[in-house]
Design a protein around this motif. Structure first.
Motif, PDB file in Angstrom:
ATOM      1  N   VAL A 158       2.087  11.546   1.091  1.00 48.73           N
ATOM      2  CA  VAL A 158       2.059  10.560   2.168  1.00 48.73           C
ATOM      3  C   VAL A 158       3.350  10.654   2.965  1.00 48.73           C
ATOM      4  N   ASN A 187      17.070  -0.855  -2.680  1.00 52.31           N
ATOM      5  CA  ASN A 187      17.587  -2.225  -2.775  1.00 52.31           C
ATOM      6  C   ASN A 187      16.446  -3.219  -2.946  1.00 52.31           C
ATOM      7  N   SER A 228       5.406   8.349   5.507  1.00 55.83           N
ATOM      8  CA  SER A 228       5.460   6.994   6.073  1.00 55.83           C
ATOM      9  C   SER A 228       6.554   6.958   7.131  1.00 55.83           C
ATOM     10  N   GLY A 229       7.738   6.423   6.808  1.00 55.85           N
ATOM     11  CA  GLY A 229       8.825   6.423   7.798  1.00 55.85           C
ATOM     12  C   GLY A 229       9.513   7.774   7.895  1.00 55.85           C
ATOM     13  N   GLY A 230       9.366   8.608   6.877  1.00 55.80           N
ATOM     14  CA  GLY A 230       9.936   9.959   6.898  1.00 55.80           C
ATOM     15  C   GLY A 230      11.435  10.023   6.640  1.00 55.80           C
ATOM     16  N   GLN A 231      12.059   8.909   6.369  1.00 58.34           N
ATOM     17  CA  GLN A 231      13.523   8.890   6.260  1.00 58.34           C
ATOM     18  C   GLN A 231      14.038   9.608   5.008  1.00 58.34           C
ATOM     19  N   SER A 232      13.256   9.620   3.963  1.00 52.93           N
ATOM     20  CA  SER A 232      13.650  10.347   2.751  1.00 52.93           C
ATOM     21  C   SER A 232      12.911  11.668   2.631  1.00 52.93           C
ATOM     22  N   LEU A 233      11.627  11.620   2.913  1.00 52.63           N
ATOM     23  CA  LEU A 233      10.796  12.805   2.681  1.00 52.63           C
ATOM     24  C   LEU A 233      11.168  13.962   3.601  1.00 52.63           C
ATOM     25  N   ASN A 236      10.181   2.873   0.594  1.00 50.75           N
ATOM     26  CA  ASN A 236      11.381   2.465  -0.133  1.00 50.75           C
ATOM     27  C   ASN A 236      11.124   2.438  -1.638  1.00 50.75           C
ATOM     28  N   THR A 247       0.857  -1.179   0.000  1.00 49.96           N
ATOM     29  CA  THR A 247       0.000   0.000   0.000  1.00 49.96           C
ATOM     30  C   THR A 247       0.888   1.221   0.000  1.00 49.96           C
ATOM     31  N   VAL A 248       0.896   1.909  -1.084  1.00 50.55           N
ATOM     32  CA  VAL A 248       1.746   3.088  -1.210  1.00 50.55           C
ATOM     33  C   VAL A 248       0.917   4.193  -1.833  1.00 50.55           C
ATOM     34  N   SER A 249       1.164   5.356  -1.462  1.00 54.20           N
ATOM     35  CA  SER A 249       0.492   6.453  -2.123  1.00 54.20           C
ATOM     36  C   SER A 249       1.558   7.258  -2.823  1.00 54.20           C
ATOM     37  N   THR A 298       9.976   2.275   5.623  1.00 53.47           N
ATOM     38  CA  THR A 298       8.973   1.273   5.283  1.00 53.47           C
ATOM     39  C   THR A 298       9.147   0.777   3.840  1.00 53.47           C
ATOM     40  N   GLU A 352      11.221  -1.898   7.114  1.00 53.08           N
ATOM     41  CA  GLU A 352      12.275  -2.711   6.490  1.00 53.08           C
ATOM     42  C   GLU A 352      12.864  -3.694   7.502  1.00 53.08           C
TER      43      GLU A 352
HETATM   44  C1  FAD Z   1      20.898   7.519   5.395  1.00 50.53           C
HETATM   45  C2  FAD Z   1      20.007   6.695   4.509  1.00 50.53           C
HETATM   46  C3  FAD Z   1      20.547   5.631   3.810  1.00 50.53           C
HETATM   47  C4  FAD Z   1      19.725   4.844   2.995  1.00 50.53           C
HETATM   48  N1  FAD Z   1      20.272   3.783   2.336  1.00 50.53           N
HETATM   49  C5  FAD Z   1      19.469   2.968   1.614  1.00 50.53           C
HETATM   50  C6  FAD Z   1      19.981   1.805   0.986  1.00 50.53           C
HETATM   51  O1  FAD Z   1      21.169   1.497   1.076  1.00 50.53           O
HETATM   52  N2  FAD Z   1      19.122   1.030   0.273  1.00 50.53           N
HETATM   53  C7  FAD Z   1      17.794   1.341   0.156  1.00 50.53           C
HETATM   54  O2  FAD Z   1      17.047   0.590  -0.485  1.00 50.53           O
HETATM   55  N3  FAD Z   1      17.276   2.428   0.754  1.00 50.53           N
HETATM   56  C8  FAD Z   1      18.078   3.234   1.471  1.00 50.53           C
HETATM   57  N4  FAD Z   1      17.546   4.337   2.080  1.00 50.53           N
HETATM   58  C9  FAD Z   1      16.116   4.620   1.919  1.00 50.53           C
HETATM   59  C10 FAD Z   1      15.344   4.093   3.130  1.00 50.53           C
HETATM   60  O3  FAD Z   1      15.564   2.705   3.269  1.00 50.53           O
HETATM   61  C11 FAD Z   1      13.812   4.317   2.989  1.00 50.53           C
HETATM   62  O4  FAD Z   1      13.261   3.362   2.146  1.00 50.53           O
HETATM   63  C12 FAD Z   1      13.470   5.627   2.423  1.00 50.53           C
HETATM   64  O5  FAD Z   1      14.174   6.590   3.180  1.00 50.53           O
HETATM   65  C13 FAD Z   1      11.975   5.948   2.413  1.00 50.53           C
HETATM   66  O6  FAD Z   1      11.219   5.180   3.305  1.00 50.53           O
HETATM   67  P1  FAD Z   1      10.213   5.880   4.328  1.00 50.53           P
HETATM   68  O7  FAD Z   1       9.262   4.843   4.805  1.00 50.53           O
HETATM   69  O8  FAD Z   1      10.969   6.628   5.350  1.00 50.53           O
HETATM   70  O9  FAD Z   1       9.405   6.858   3.350  1.00 50.53           O
HETATM   71  P2  FAD Z   1       9.116   8.414   3.484  1.00 50.53           P
HETATM   72  O10 FAD Z   1      10.397   9.163   3.621  1.00 50.53           O
HETATM   73  O11 FAD Z   1       8.061   8.671   4.493  1.00 50.53           O
HETATM   74  O12 FAD Z   1       8.495   8.663   2.028  1.00 50.53           O
HETATM   75  C14 FAD Z   1       9.324   8.589   0.868  1.00 50.53           C
HETATM   76  C15 FAD Z   1       8.443   8.872  -0.347  1.00 50.53           C
HETATM   77  O13 FAD Z   1       7.542   7.797  -0.569  1.00 50.53           O
HETATM   78  C16 FAD Z   1       6.198   8.240  -0.472  1.00 50.53           C
HETATM   79  N5  FAD Z   1       5.472   7.192   0.230  1.00 50.53           N
HETATM   80  C17 FAD Z   1       5.820   6.579   1.386  1.00 50.53           C
HETATM   81  N6  FAD Z   1       4.949   5.607   1.697  1.00 50.53           N
HETATM   82  C18 FAD Z   1       4.017   5.620   0.724  1.00 50.53           C
HETATM   83  C19 FAD Z   1       2.832   4.859   0.471  1.00 50.53           C
HETATM   84  N7  FAD Z   1       2.419   3.870   1.272  1.00 50.53           N
HETATM   85  N8  FAD Z   1       2.123   5.145  -0.636  1.00 50.53           N
HETATM   86  C20 FAD Z   1       2.534   6.107  -1.490  1.00 50.53           C
HETATM   87  N9  FAD Z   1       3.633   6.861  -1.308  1.00 50.53           N
HETATM   88  C21 FAD Z   1       4.368   6.625  -0.214  1.00 50.53           C
HETATM   89  C22 FAD Z   1       6.248   9.557   0.284  1.00 50.53           C
HETATM   90  O14 FAD Z   1       5.176  10.397  -0.054  1.00 50.53           O
HETATM   91  C23 FAD Z   1       7.589  10.115  -0.175  1.00 50.53           C
HETATM   92  O15 FAD Z   1       7.457  10.728  -1.422  1.00 50.53           O
HETATM   93  C24 FAD Z   1      18.336   5.146   2.890  1.00 50.53           C
HETATM   94  C25 FAD Z   1      17.807   6.226   3.600  1.00 50.53           C
HETATM   95  C26 FAD Z   1      18.625   6.996   4.402  1.00 50.53           C
HETATM   96  C27 FAD Z   1      18.014   8.151   5.168  1.00 50.53           C
END
Ligand code: FAD
Ligand code: SF4
Length: 282
Positions: A101, A236, A103-108, A186, A17-19, A182, A149
């Motif tokens: 959306v 990944n 989610s985990g906020g790690q990228s956004l 990802n 489920t992703v938005s 999440t 993850e």
């Molecule tokens: C320091 C660092 C190193 C990293 N290294 C790696 C790596 O080696 N390999 C790897 O694969 N990843 C890596 N990542 C990425 C990390 O694993 C996360 O997957 C990524 O940060 C986003 O996941 P999040 O849940 O925090 O999403 P968020 O930051 O909350 O959202 C990211 C984007 O996805 C959208 N989104 C989120 N959930 C949904 C949903 N359910 N429906 C629709 N849209 C959605 C948001 O609107 C936003 O645009 C890294 C991140 C960081 C901060």
């Protein structure tokens, strides 16, 4: 997808489920493009300046106006934390591509803080029950879009029957990131490179007219395909799930649709997520 586990051929799909929401990107006029070395120096200076400003912020000085360097705080946005999927979808459809959306906020969140993305409405899906799961149904593996993850690492089901996902989850970032990030996030994170993150380079992905990686520092960029953006997807999980022939489930207020993950990932530029749509599972 066809997947070999324990000597048995399985059909497994992933329903996430992703938005998907497109980022509204803001950029700073670059002037003369610095060389990468100059850029690195400016980055270091920026980091030092950011440290000073963080200290000022801790001391209660919240004025983040600066003469140079990226801002420290995101632009103002409305925040909603719905407790039902229906509420989340209603908010998303109401605000369209102005909403995103969380989610985990790690990228956004870092993108918002650096003003490399802007949004008027953040819809936090973290309080919606039922979006975190890893289970088998009818011979298919199903993973909820809010599944962390780190949960893939701890799952006995994943370890015993889908070890490629365990091997993949283990090498993502570090344990701190994996505990918050999440699966949906990802797959929906926006591919971007160091030129994108640097405010001085108004690259194609920020609305500019060129990709700096073609002539610049491109050792981690794509060697296949002709762009226009040449970054590889940072996920990944994506290649592992594509190898498993996974599908994603995309929900909106109006409909639910399902598509192959390979079709969902539209090169390095974007995904097939439409405004107002949310990914439910894979
Ligand atoms: C320091 C660092 C190193 C990293 N290294 C790696 C790596 O080696 N390999 C790897 O694969 N990843 C890596 N990542 C990425 C990390 O694993 C996360 O997957 C990524 O940060 C986003 O996941 P999040 O849940 O925090 O999403 P968020 O930051 O909350 O959202 C990211 C984007 O996805 C959208 N989104 C989120 N959930 C949904 C949903 N359910 N429906 C629709 N849209 C959605 C948001 O609107 C936003 O645009 C890294 C991140 C960081 C901060
Ligand atoms: S590869 Fe090119 S277009 Fe893509 S983010 Fe990097 S500089 Fe921008």
């Amino acid at each position: 997808m066809l997947y070999q586990a324990s000597g048995r051929r399985l059909s497994s799909r992933t329903y996430l489920t992703v938005s998907l929401i497109s980022l509204s990107l803001r950029w700073v006029a670059p002037g003369v493009s610095p060389t990468p070395r100059e850029s690195a120096t400016r980055n270091r200076r920026g980091a030092r300046d950011r440290g000073v400003l963080c200290l000022k912020a801790r001391l209660g000085w919240h004025d983040n106006r600066r003469e140079e360097g990226p801002p420290l705080y995101p632009a103002r946005f409305a925040y909603t934390a719905p407790t039902t999927l229906e509420e989340a979808l209603a908010t998303l459809v109401e605000h369209g591509d102005e909403a995103k959306v969380l989610s985990g906020g790690q990228s956004l969140l870092p993108l918002l803080k650096l003003r490399l993305a802007s949004v008027s409405h953040l819809v936090d899906i973290g309080r919606i029950p039922g979006l975190e799961y890893i289970r088998e149904e009818d011979g298919f593996l199903r993973i909820g879009g809010r599944t962390r993850e780190s949960a893939l690492e701890r799952s006995d089901l994943v370890a015993s029957r889908y070890p490629i996902l365990l091997d993949t989850a283990r090498v993502i970032a570090d344990p701190l990131v994996r505990n918050r990030a999440t699966v949906g996030g990802n797959l929906c994170q926006r591919p971007r490179c160091w030129y994108f993150r640097n405010a001085e380079f108004n690259c194609l992905k920020k609305g500019g007219s060129m990709c700096f990686a073609i002539e610049g520092e491109n050792q981690y960029h794509a060697i296949f395909g002709g762009g226009p953006c040449h970054i590889v997807h940072p996920s990944n999980l994506a290649p592992a799930l594509v190898a498993l022939d996974a599908s994603v489930e995309l929900k909106s207020w109006h409909a639910t649709r399902q598509m192959k993950l390979a079709d969902f990932l539209l090169g390095s530029y974007q995904t097939a997520l439409e405004p107002g749509e949310l990914t439910g599972g894979a």
